[in-house]
Design an enzyme around this catalytic site. Sequence first.
Site, PDB file in Angstrom:
ATOM      1  N   ARG A  51       6.138   8.564  -3.965  1.00 54.35           N
ATOM      2  CA  ARG A  51       6.664   7.456  -4.768  1.00 54.35           C
ATOM      3  C   ARG A  51       5.870   6.200  -4.475  1.00 54.35           C
ATOM      4  NH1 ARG A  51      12.943   8.719  -2.956  1.00 54.35           N
ATOM      5  NH2 ARG A  51      13.093  10.767  -3.958  1.00 54.35           N
ATOM      6  N   HIS A  52       6.267   5.099  -5.100  1.00 54.98           N
ATOM      7  CA  HIS A  52       5.579   3.821  -4.943  1.00 54.98           C
ATOM      8  C   HIS A  52       6.614   2.746  -4.629  1.00 54.98           C
ATOM      9  CE1 HIS A  52       3.080   0.322  -5.847  1.00 54.98           C
ATOM     10  NE2 HIS A  52       2.033   1.108  -5.954  1.00 54.98           N
TER      11      HIS A  52
END
Length: 414
Positions: free
Chosen positions: A242-243
Amino acid sequence: MAADSSSRQHARSDARSGPLAGYRILDMTTFLSGPFCTQILADLGAEVVKLESPAGDSSRAIPPYFVKGESAYFLGINRNKRSVAVDMKHADGMGLTRRLIQAADVVVENYRPGVLARMDLNIESLRAAQPGLVWASISGFGQHGPWRDQPAYDMIVQALSGVMSLTGEAGRPAVRLGIPAGDMVAGMYAAIAINAALADRQRTGHGRTIDISMLDCQLAMLSYQSTYALVAGITPQPQGARHDSIPTYRSFVGGDGRELVITANTDRMWKGLCAVLDREALTRDPRFLTGADRLENRDALWALLEEAFLARPAADWVEPLQRAGVPVALIKNVPEALADAREAGRSMVLPLCDNDGDAIDVVGNPIKFSGEAEVPPTYPPRLGKDADEVLARWLGMPADDVRSLAERGALTGF
């Protein structure tokens, strides 16, 4: 180009070309960071000679995969080089080492700091005889500083730099990167610095002493995570796939259990994603109107997107998302990625043929020059086998003198 010792460039020794053709690199390195650096220089046309001990670069013996007695690990990072095996504990071997250094444009070494100085190979005295000598040292923590004398390997600097703390899933133990970034990034920074030093030498006639720390290089690679820590005072956490800032920049699982990633970074991409997933109502949902809204409500958003992606096999999402302008990719394993590289036709998987005509495949040089054909790479050298050729070309040494050094134990392998 001036022909004096500070700005010299030598005639090419073979058919290889490239922007560094004619430069001589003495490679006094082992394992990965240094050999990776010198392979980059060799790929760019420099003549690289590995100066090895009689036992050879330790990476020649790393298990579990071997080709004709040479480790696959070694074969992957030592193409386009020659090898001279010298016993530096022998007086004649040390004398030969000094002469090779004086004949080189660049020396690259990754001994522990202070080791070469204790062997009376001091850069200041060596440069007094050759002002243009470029000397590049790669070490775990640099030539100066509180950790100078500590040993370091790839995972050590990944751990100390914070890189491992960012890798893996939240709430789980830290994970080492799947590639040896601690070594390879240091090798790349060293190659960049060497090219800068050679460019500067063209103007000034003087060499530079380069001090590359593996830990420094990993810190430099922290990118925005270091800025977040320094500016916002936070402790960045593992992101998994994810970010931290963009909730639609992550991996998802398709209906067949295979994973894909999307990077819907803009509002246009967000709307395209929702259209392909048949979830256009999400674009009007007050929780997800802006990027900031989507970040604040990411857990709810992820649950909805995860459910949507399960409607089709992962591969079936790729083409419609691409048509909608949403960057997307299947997560490939290494053989799949290499097969794609072959098909792409960019010479990123190359055959290396040995003197017997047998071949292995390795990953190629990512640096491409438009309009220039790539010169076929040469097989990594057998230990010490190039001594007679290198000593004749670099030092003008007669064959009888080379044999005499071998008989006295200063040279081996050729």
